[in-house]
Design a protein around this motif. Structure first.
Motif, PDB file in Angstrom:
ATOM      1  N   GLU A  52     -32.904  12.816 -17.308  1.00 18.83           N
ATOM      2  CA  GLU A  52     -31.749  13.487 -16.710  1.00 18.83           C
ATOM      3  C   GLU A  52     -31.498  14.766 -17.493  1.00 18.83           C
ATOM      4  O   GLU A  52     -31.506  14.753 -18.723  1.00 18.83           O
ATOM      5  N   VAL A  53     -31.303  15.867 -16.765  1.00 18.04           N
ATOM      6  CA  VAL A  53     -31.117  17.168 -17.395  1.00 18.04           C
ATOM      7  C   VAL A  53     -29.798  17.759 -16.920  1.00 18.04           C
ATOM      8  O   VAL A  53     -29.512  17.784 -15.717  1.00 18.04           O
ATOM      9  N   ASP A  54     -28.995  18.251 -17.877  1.00 20.53           N
ATOM     10  CA  ASP A  54     -27.760  18.954 -17.543  1.00 20.53           C
ATOM     11  C   ASP A  54     -28.129  20.405 -17.250  1.00 20.53           C
ATOM     12  O   ASP A  54     -28.551  21.146 -18.131  1.00 20.53           O
ATOM     13  N   ILE A  55     -27.998  20.803 -15.980  1.00 20.90           N
ATOM     14  CA  ILE A  55     -28.392  22.155 -15.576  1.00 20.90           C
ATOM     15  C   ILE A  55     -27.186  23.098 -15.499  1.00 20.90           C
ATOM     16  O   ILE A  55     -27.345  24.267 -15.176  1.00 20.90           O
ATOM     17  N   GLY A  56     -26.000  22.580 -15.799  1.00 18.47           N
ATOM     18  CA  GLY A  56     -24.781  23.381 -15.706  1.00 18.47           C
ATOM     19  C   GLY A  56     -24.755  24.556 -16.674  1.00 18.47           C
ATOM     20  O   GLY A  56     -24.095  25.557 -16.412  1.00 18.47           O
ATOM     21  N   ALA A  57     -25.471  24.445 -17.793  1.00 17.87           N
ATOM     22  CA  ALA A  57     -25.436  25.503 -18.805  1.00 17.87           C
ATOM     23  C   ALA A  57     -26.550  26.536 -18.636  1.00 17.87           C
ATOM     24  O   ALA A  57     -26.653  27.467 -19.427  1.00 17.87           O
ATOM     25  N   ILE A  58     -27.387  26.393 -17.604  1.00 14.73           N
ATOM     26  CA  ILE A  58     -28.485  27.340 -17.406  1.00 14.73           C
ATOM     27  C   ILE A  58     -27.965  28.538 -16.615  1.00 14.73           C
ATOM     28  O   ILE A  58     -27.557  28.399 -15.466  1.00 14.73           O
ATOM     29  N   PHE A 164     -30.762  15.411  -7.330  1.00 10.86           N
ATOM     30  CA  PHE A 164     -29.543  15.951  -7.918  1.00 10.86           C
ATOM     31  C   PHE A 164     -28.518  14.825  -7.992  1.00 10.86           C
ATOM     32  O   PHE A 164     -28.135  14.248  -6.967  1.00 10.86           O
ATOM     33  N   LEU A 165     -28.089  14.498  -9.215  1.00 11.81           N
ATOM     34  CA  LEU A 165     -27.076  13.459  -9.402  1.00 11.81           C
ATOM     35  C   LEU A 165     -25.675  14.022  -9.202  1.00 11.81           C
ATOM     36  O   LEU A 165     -24.771  13.292  -8.807  1.00 11.81           O
ATOM     37  N   SER A 166     -25.523  15.303  -9.498  1.00 10.66           N
ATOM     38  CA  SER A 166     -24.258  16.018  -9.294  1.00 10.66           C
ATOM     39  C   SER A 166     -24.612  17.499  -9.220  1.00 10.66           C
ATOM     40  O   SER A 166     -25.774  17.866  -9.247  1.00 10.66           O
ATOM     41  N   ASP A 167     -23.597  18.344  -9.167  1.00  9.71           N
ATOM     42  CA  ASP A 167     -23.853  19.785  -9.141  1.00  9.71           C
ATOM     43  C   ASP A 167     -24.442  20.283 -10.454  1.00  9.71           C
ATOM     44  O   ASP A 167     -25.063  21.352 -10.494  1.00  9.71           O
ATOM     45  N   THR A 168     -24.234  19.550 -11.539  1.00  3.65           N
ATOM     46  CA  THR A 168     -24.700  20.008 -12.843  1.00  3.65           C
ATOM     47  C   THR A 168     -25.716  19.070 -13.495  1.00  3.65           C
ATOM     48  O   THR A 168     -26.063  19.257 -14.656  1.00  3.65           O
ATOM     49  N   LYS A 169     -26.177  18.065 -12.783  1.00  5.54           N
ATOM     50  CA  LYS A 169     -27.110  17.115 -13.388  1.00  5.54           C
ATOM     51  C   LYS A 169     -28.228  16.785 -12.403  1.00  5.54           C
ATOM     52  O   LYS A 169     -27.982  16.520 -11.232  1.00  5.54           O
ATOM     53  N   VAL A 170     -29.470  16.808 -12.913  1.00  7.28           N
ATOM     54  CA  VAL A 170     -30.638  16.470 -12.087  1.00  7.28           C
ATOM     55  C   VAL A 170     -31.452  15.401 -12.802  1.00  7.28           C
ATOM     56  O   VAL A 170     -31.556  15.392 -14.027  1.00  7.28           O
ATOM     57  N   LYS A 171     -32.002  14.491 -12.016  1.00  5.33           N
ATOM     58  CA  LYS A 171     -32.879  13.435 -12.552  1.00  5.33           C
ATOM     59  C   LYS A 171     -34.288  13.727 -12.080  1.00  5.33           C
ATOM     60  O   LYS A 171     -34.547  13.803 -10.876  1.00  5.33           O
ATOM     61  N   ILE A 172     -35.201  13.898 -13.036  1.00  8.23           N
ATOM     62  CA  ILE A 172     -36.599  14.167 -12.734  1.00  8.23           C
ATOM     63  C   ILE A 172     -37.382  12.874 -12.936  1.00  8.23           C
ATOM     64  O   ILE A 172     -37.279  12.239 -13.973  1.00  8.23           O
ATOM     65  N   GLY A 173     -38.155  12.507 -11.933  1.00  5.28           N
ATOM     66  CA  GLY A 173     -38.952  11.278 -12.018  1.00  5.28           C
ATOM     67  C   GLY A 173     -38.339  10.142 -11.260  1.00  5.28           C
ATOM     68  O   GLY A 173     -37.279  10.164 -10.728  1.00  5.28           O
TER      69      GLY A 173
END
Length: 173
Positions: A52-58, A164-173
């Motif tokens: 799981e990656v927090d993409i909100g800070a990118i 996409f788990l939420s607007d700021t979190k993605v699950k890869i795999g």
């Protein structure tokens, strides 16, 4: 004439044959189970199966590289210009034709495996003629959708399974 059939009652010997066979089957299963179970992946491998990656800070226009299954995955927060450039490419110009919409779930986020499809090198971001990726080893050039545009690579950069788990979190795999 009719044939007469006689049915004998089960003897003690029949019972012993059945009991011995059942005990042998259980014994074989008990011995075989550890060998079969050791073929399962260990906990560290299972842990790498998804991240799981927090993409909100990118920030927009940036590429972040994360490690998944021992290799790099690029997460690119694309600008409006990058999205438009990727969407307006003629499929006839592509070696491995895929529309941008087939490669993304949300237009502003591109998630691709960061391994060149030619010889497995790791391409550099924001490089090359199309401002996508450039493989420094053999010169393969990818656009802002990870599609091969020039060079020896035969295929586009792979898109992993992701949600996409939420607007700021993605699950890869």
């Amino acid at each position: 004439m009719t044939a007469a059939t006689t049915i004998e009652a089960p003897s003690r010997r029949d019972f012993l044959y059945l009991a011995t066979g059942a005990v042998a089957a259980v014994g074989v299963a008990a011995v075989a189970w550890p060998f079969i179970d050791q073929m399962n992946p260990d906990a560290s491998t299972l842990a790498m199966a998804s991240i799981e990656v927090d993409i909100g800070a990118i920030p927009e226009g940036q590429i972040v590289t994360v490690k998944w299954r021992g290799g790099p995955v690029f997460i690119r927060h694309r600008t409006k210009k990058e999205i438009e450039d990727a969407a307006n490419v003629e499929l006839s110009d592509l070696r491995d034709p895929q529309t941008d919409a087939q490669r993304v779930k949300k237009p502003e986020w591109l998630i691709i495996v960061g391994v060149c499809t030619h010889l497995g090198c790791v391409p550099l971001g924001h490089e090359g003629k199309y401002e996508g990726w450039l493989c420094p080893c053999h010169g393969s050039v990818y656009d802002t959708s990870g599609r091969i545009r020039q060079g020896p690579a035969p295929l586009n950069l792979a898109v992993p399974e992701y949600t996409f788990l939420s607007d700021t979190k993605v699950k890869i795999g």
